[in-house]
Write an enzyme that holds these catalytic residues in place. Structure first.
Site, PDB file in Angstrom:
ATOM      1  N   THR A  26       2.433  -2.483  -5.700  1.00 58.16           N
ATOM      2  CA  THR A  26       3.650  -2.223  -6.018  1.00 58.16           C
ATOM      3  C   THR A  26       4.492  -3.252  -7.341  1.00 58.16           C
ATOM      4  OG1 THR A  26       6.272  -1.741  -5.292  1.00 58.16           O
ATOM      5  CG2 THR A  26       5.682  -3.171  -4.317  1.00 58.16           C
ATOM      6  N   GLY A  40       0.090  10.481   4.391  1.00 59.64           N
ATOM      7  CA  GLY A  40       1.086   9.492   3.930  1.00 59.64           C
ATOM      8  C   GLY A  40       1.543  10.235   1.788  1.00 59.64           C
ATOM      9  N   GLN A  41       1.856  10.055   1.529  1.00 62.52           N
ATOM     10  CA  GLN A  41       1.784  10.827   0.148  1.00 62.52           C
ATOM     11  C   GLN A  41       0.982  10.231  -0.708  1.00 62.52           C
ATOM     12  OE1 GLN A  41       5.586  10.830  -2.538  1.00 62.52           O
ATOM     13  NE2 GLN A  41       5.569   8.300  -1.713  1.00 62.52           N
ATOM     14  N   VAL A  42      -0.121   9.072  -0.879  1.00 63.55           N
ATOM     15  CA  VAL A  42      -0.955   8.884  -1.294  1.00 63.55           C
ATOM     16  C   VAL A  42      -2.059   9.361  -0.597  1.00 63.55           C
ATOM     17  CG1 VAL A  42      -2.716   6.805  -2.665  1.00 63.55           C
ATOM     18  CG2 VAL A  42       0.068   7.829  -2.813  1.00 63.55           C
ATOM     19  N   LYS A  83       4.727  -6.526   0.214  1.00 65.78           N
ATOM     20  CA  LYS A  83       3.876  -6.823  -0.928  1.00 65.78           C
ATOM     21  C   LYS A  83       2.977  -6.998  -0.827  1.00 65.78           C
ATOM     22  CE  LYS A  83       2.445  -2.665  -0.873  1.00 65.78           C
ATOM     23  NZ  LYS A  83       1.462  -1.939  -0.052  1.00 65.78           N
ATOM     24  N   TYR A 110      10.398  -5.786   1.099  1.00 61.55           N
ATOM     25  CA  TYR A 110       9.291  -5.796   0.674  1.00 61.55           C
ATOM     26  C   TYR A 110       8.080  -5.700  -0.092  1.00 61.55           C
ATOM     27  CZ  TYR A 110       7.004  -1.157  -1.079  1.00 61.55           C
ATOM     28  OH  TYR A 110       6.169  -0.482  -1.581  1.00 61.55           O
TER      29      TYR A 110
HETATM   30  N1  LIG Z   1       6.121   5.567  -2.488  1.00 60.37           N
HETATM   31  C1  LIG Z   1       6.806   4.514  -3.422  1.00 60.37           C
HETATM   32  O1  LIG Z   1       7.424   4.811  -4.380  1.00 60.37           O
HETATM   33  C2  LIG Z   1       5.556   3.231  -3.545  1.00 60.37           C
HETATM   34  C3  LIG Z   1       5.622   2.228  -5.176  1.00 60.37           C
HETATM   35  C4  LIG Z   1       4.954   1.590  -5.163  1.00 60.37           C
HETATM   36  C5  LIG Z   1       3.803   1.069  -4.713  1.00 60.37           C
HETATM   37  N2  LIG Z   1       3.507   2.187  -3.218  1.00 60.37           N
HETATM   38  C6  LIG Z   1       2.740   1.859  -2.176  1.00 60.37           C
HETATM   39  O2  LIG Z   1       1.505   3.206  -2.859  1.00 60.37           O
HETATM   40  C7  LIG Z   1       0.818   2.795  -1.442  1.00 60.37           C
HETATM   41  C8  LIG Z   1       1.038   4.252  -0.597  1.00 60.37           C
HETATM   42  O3  LIG Z   1       2.298   4.786  -0.726  1.00 60.37           O
HETATM   43  P1  LIG Z   1       2.696   5.956  -0.448  1.00 60.37           P
HETATM   44  O4  LIG Z   1       3.911   5.994  -0.374  1.00 60.37           O
HETATM   45  O5  LIG Z   1       1.996   7.228  -0.197  1.00 60.37           O
HETATM   46  O6  LIG Z   1       3.483   5.756   1.338  1.00 60.37           O
HETATM   47  P2  LIG Z   1       4.284   6.493   2.691  1.00 60.37           P
HETATM   48  O7  LIG Z   1       4.439   8.395   2.323  1.00 60.37           O
HETATM   49  O8  LIG Z   1       5.338   5.733   3.000  1.00 60.37           O
HETATM   50  O9  LIG Z   1       3.011   6.498   3.521  1.00 60.37           O
HETATM   51  C9  LIG Z   1       2.489   5.278   4.253  1.00 60.37           C
HETATM   52  C10 LIG Z   1       1.296   5.192   5.523  1.00 60.37           C
HETATM   53  O10 LIG Z   1       1.752   4.453   5.955  1.00 60.37           O
HETATM   54  C11 LIG Z   1       1.701   5.266   7.978  1.00 60.37           C
HETATM   55  N3  LIG Z   1       2.289   3.689   7.818  1.00 60.37           N
HETATM   56  C12 LIG Z   1       3.917   2.799   8.299  1.00 60.37           C
HETATM   57  N4  LIG Z   1       3.323   2.220   9.526  1.00 60.37           N
HETATM   58  C13 LIG Z   1       1.965   2.373   9.726  1.00 60.37           C
HETATM   59  C14 LIG Z   1       1.584   1.400  11.218  1.00 60.37           C
HETATM   60  N5  LIG Z   1       2.092   0.309  11.179  1.00 60.37           N
HETATM   61  N6  LIG Z   1       0.554   1.191  11.247  1.00 60.37           N
HETATM   62  C15 LIG Z   1      -0.243   1.891  10.458  1.00 60.37           C
HETATM   63  N7  LIG Z   1       0.046   3.128   9.238  1.00 60.37           N
HETATM   64  C16 LIG Z   1       1.351   2.893   9.190  1.00 60.37           C
HETATM   65  C17 LIG Z   1       2.735   6.081   7.388  1.00 60.37           C
HETATM   66  O11 LIG Z   1       2.823   6.450   8.669  1.00 60.37           O
HETATM   67  P3  LIG Z   1       4.055   7.260   9.329  1.00 60.37           P
HETATM   68  O12 LIG Z   1       4.272   8.769   8.133  1.00 60.37           O
HETATM   69  O13 LIG Z   1       3.800   7.788  10.481  1.00 60.37           O
HETATM   70  O14 LIG Z   1       5.137   6.380   9.510  1.00 60.37           O
HETATM   71  C18 LIG Z   1       1.945   7.299   6.445  1.00 60.37           C
HETATM   72  O15 LIG Z   1       1.147   7.732   7.050  1.00 60.37           O
HETATM   73  C19 LIG Z   1       1.438   1.557  -0.266  1.00 60.37           C
HETATM   74  O16 LIG Z   1       0.356   0.584  -0.732  1.00 60.37           O
HETATM   75  C20 LIG Z   1       2.495   1.846  -1.235  1.00 60.37           C
HETATM   76  O17 LIG Z   1       3.698  -0.224  -0.746  1.00 60.37           O
HETATM   77  C21 LIG Z   1       4.183   3.246  -2.702  1.00 60.37           C
END
Ligand SMILES: NC(=O)c1ccc[n+]([C@@H]2O[C@H](COP(=O)([O-])OP(=O)(O)OC[C@H]3O[C@@H](n4cnc5c(N)ncnc54)[C@H](OP(=O)(O)O)[C@@H]3O)[C@@H](O)[C@H]2O)c1
Length: 297
Positions: free
Chosen positions: A103, A13-15, A131, A127
């Site tokens: 979030t 994932g991104q982070v 969370k 969502y």
């Molecule tokens: N993105 C935002 O704008 C944002 C804003 C505020 C907070 N956050 C929080 O920051 C954190 C990191 O976010 P991010 O943007 O890095 O997320 P992301 O890029 O969407 O990555 C999420 C990861 O979780 C994996 N995942 C999805 N379904 C899963 C499952 N059933 N079992 C295990 N792993 C699974 C994904 O795998 P696949 O790629 O294979 O699906 C991906 O590697 C999260 O907690 C998110 O809620 C994000």
């Protein structure tokens, strides 16, 4: 020798991807990913943690498809709401530190100033509710944990607003962008670096772990803007005079399945006062991402 093993969930994932790079100097890092580990199956989470026996568990895995979650509430709740509680139980059993990300979407956005950690959550979409359930599950288990609340995450890779808009700018003559939601765009790299800095403190020989500092901490880049302001900044920097016409619009002209908070601002004062962490301004962090993209091109 002291256990310094770190286990990262959501490694691509991104982070998660940035974390594996930033954490490497602190100790051995193992990254795991879906479908090898499935957060809808608690046993797969428990097995992964027990096999690794890490000093630190970092959960960057989540169901992040905000609009899709409206039609898949059970899956979103299993991944975002239930799984973090399982991680917290395993962390407490091992005496490990759990780092988890939350979030701005746990808030309704009605507050007129930046949200503090103690403000009452009131999520407006599935969502956000899922969370919040994850945050509460971790708090209910207790132990040593950091819940880092962030917002508007993007970077040079992955799926995010910046990369989508850069692509759309190549395809369209004009772009209509929401200008009445305010927040702090935050890079995946800054989140990972700040996490590594916190863990460096906690794992240091004299660091002594969390020592009663478990809790929720806001963690975003400094400053604020709107989605329009953010897009204008990176599109003009990246495309210069080639930028398509940018039109600011209200949220009401861009209806989406999941309601978004108008105010996503999070105060990071608690993080700074507790750990001395100072986050870069979003415009400085943006410049680094654009440099990476330019270098790649
Ligand atoms: N993105 C935002 O704008 C944002 C804003 C505020 C907070 N956050 C929080 O920051 C954190 C990191 O976010 P991010 O943007 O890095 O997320 P992301 O890029 O969407 O990555 C999420 C990861 O979780 C994996 N995942 C999805 N379904 C899963 C499952 N059933 N079992 C295990 N792993 C699974 C994904 O795998 P696949 O790629 O294979 O699906 C991906 O590697 C999260 O907690 C998110 O809620 C994000």
């Amino acid at each position: 020798m002291t256990n310094r093993k770190m286990l990262v969930f959501g490694r691509i994932g991104q982070v998660g991807w940035e974390l594996r790079h930033k954490l490497a100097c602190l100790g051995p890092v193992t990254g795991v990913e879906y479908p090898e580990i499935d957060f809808t199956k608690p046993d797969s989470i428990r097995n992964a943690v027990r096999a690794a026996a890490p000093a630190v568990i970092i959960n960057a895995a989540a169901y992040t498809a905000v609009d899709k979650a409206e039609t898949e509430p059970e899956i979103a709740m299993a991944i975002n709401g239930t799984a973090p509680g399982v991680l917290a139980e395993e962390a407490r059993r091992l005496g490990s530190i759990l780092v988890h990300y939350s979030t701005d979407y746990v808030f309704d956005g009605a507050k007129q100033s930046a949200y503090l950690e103690a403000d009452a959550p009131n999520p407006q979409n599935v969502y956000g509710k899922s969370k919040l359930a994850g945050d509460e599950a971790i708090q209910a288990v207790g132990g040593d944990y950091l819940i880092l609340r962030t917002s508007w995450v993007y970077g040079a890779r992955g799926s995010n607003f910046l990369l989508t808009m850069l692509r759309l700018a190549m395809e369209r003559d004009e772009l209509r962008i929401v200008d009445d939601q305010t927040g702090a765009p935050t890079t995946s790299e800054c989140i990972a670096q700040a996490t590594a800095n916190l863990l460096a403190q906690l794992l240091a020989p004299q660091g002594g772990g969390l020592q009663g500092r478990s809790g929720i901490y806001n963690l975003t880049n400094a400053g604020e803007t709107t989605w329009f302001g953010f897009a204008k900044a990176f599109l003009t920097k990246h495309y210069g005079t080639e930028t398509p016409k940018l039109i600011p619009i209200p949220t009401s002209e861009f209806p989406r399945p999941a309601k978004r908070p108008a105010n996503s601002r999070l105060s990071c004062q608690r993080l700074e006062e507790t750990f001395g962490a100072v986050m870069p301004h979003w415009e400085d962090a943006l410049s680094l991402v654009l440099e990476t993209l330019a270098e790649r091109a």
